[in-house]
Design a protein around this motif. Structure first.
Motif, PDB file in Angstrom:
ATOM      1  N   VAL A 118       0.863  -1.180   0.000  1.00 39.36           N
ATOM      2  CA  VAL A 118       0.000   0.000   0.000  1.00 39.36           C
ATOM      3  C   VAL A 118       0.901   1.232   0.000  1.00 39.36           C
ATOM      4  N   ILE A 120       1.160   5.301   0.375  1.00 44.40           N
ATOM      5  CA  ILE A 120       0.418   6.397   0.996  1.00 44.40           C
ATOM      6  C   ILE A 120       1.192   7.698   0.838  1.00 44.40           C
ATOM      7  N   ILE A 136      -2.025  -0.386   8.827  1.00 46.89           N
ATOM      8  CA  ILE A 136      -2.678  -0.724   7.567  1.00 46.89           C
ATOM      9  C   ILE A 136      -3.169  -2.152   7.689  1.00 46.89           C
ATOM     10  N   VAL A 177      -9.267  -2.424   2.657  1.00 43.69           N
ATOM     11  CA  VAL A 177      -7.998  -1.906   3.170  1.00 43.69           C
ATOM     12  C   VAL A 177      -8.332  -0.756   4.114  1.00 43.69           C
ATOM     13  N   VAL A 179      -6.917   2.032   7.051  1.00 41.71           N
ATOM     14  CA  VAL A 179      -5.836   2.747   7.739  1.00 41.71           C
ATOM     15  C   VAL A 179      -6.435   3.255   9.051  1.00 41.71           C
ATOM     16  N   VAL A 192      -4.020   7.104  -1.271  1.00 43.90           N
ATOM     17  CA  VAL A 192      -3.791   5.718  -0.874  1.00 43.90           C
ATOM     18  C   VAL A 192      -3.876   4.866  -2.131  1.00 43.90           C
TER      19      VAL A 192
END
Length: 204
Positions: A118, A120, A136, A177, A179, A192
């Protein structure tokens, strides 16, 4: 009504032409992102594609300040998957929660993917340290807003406006997903990108 000590409120009025240009730009970003996937050197025969672009985002709460619509409009969860890494919140391409216990942001990828990492982009114009310690999480469960899914990575200390890729220990299969910051804090994300494995072949 805001007092003199309140943060300034910026108002932006878009003409029809500006709105059309924004739509065209976002379409081009999406096309380029899908047409030029990342290489996946550790997985021969596969490429990495950002599958977040076609997902649906939500978050625990929107940031707001008094009765001003500016703050909530500039804090929408979908801003973090618009294909734009602009890291200045007032430019309208970042998301932002209120300061609440355990704030979270989540993207629904609409179906499970095998996710490798991922990427960011952190906020640049203020308060980059707020994201430190965020987790995450990736999985197929919406229990506890996705916070109970397995951990892919934990975000350490990093710079304002920086873009960083967080690689899972091994590919993780999941539709959601999340955060999540395990404390009372503001959570803001300027982009993201969810990097999933796809077969790298012409006829697939």
């Amino acid at each position: 009504m805001l007092s003199p000590s309140d943060p300034p409120v910026y108002t932006c009025y878009l003409t029809d032409r500006m709105k059309l240009l924004k739509v065209i730009l976002l379409s081009q970003i999406l096309a380029v992102s899908m047409a030029n996937p990342l290489a996946a050197p550790n997985y021969p025969g596969f490429k990495l594609v950002n599958v977040a672009l076609q997902g649906k985002a939500t978050q625990s709460v929107l940031f707001h300040h008094g009765n001003s619509p500016h703050y909530s409009a500039f804090s929408q969860p979908g801003h973090a998957i618009d294909g734009n890494r602009d890291s200045h919140w007032h430019h309208g391409s970042c998301t932002h929660t209120a300061n609440v216990p355990n704030p979270w942001w989540r993207v629904d990828l609409l179906k499970p993917y095998k996710i490798v990492s991922v990427t960011i982009t952190n906020r640049q114009d203020c308060c980059a340290e707020r994201i430190n310690g965020a987790q995450i999480r990736i999985g197929n469960s919406l229990e506890n807003n996705g916070i109970d899914n397995p951990v892919c990575s934990v975000i350490g200390s990093w710079g304002s406006g920086a873009t960083q890729t967080f690689t899972c220990p091994e590919p993780m299969v999941g539709r959601y997903v999340t955060v999540y910051i395990p404390r009372a804090e503001y959570l803001h994300l300027c982009e993201v990108e969810v990097n999933a494995l796809f077969p790298d072949c012409e006829e697939c």
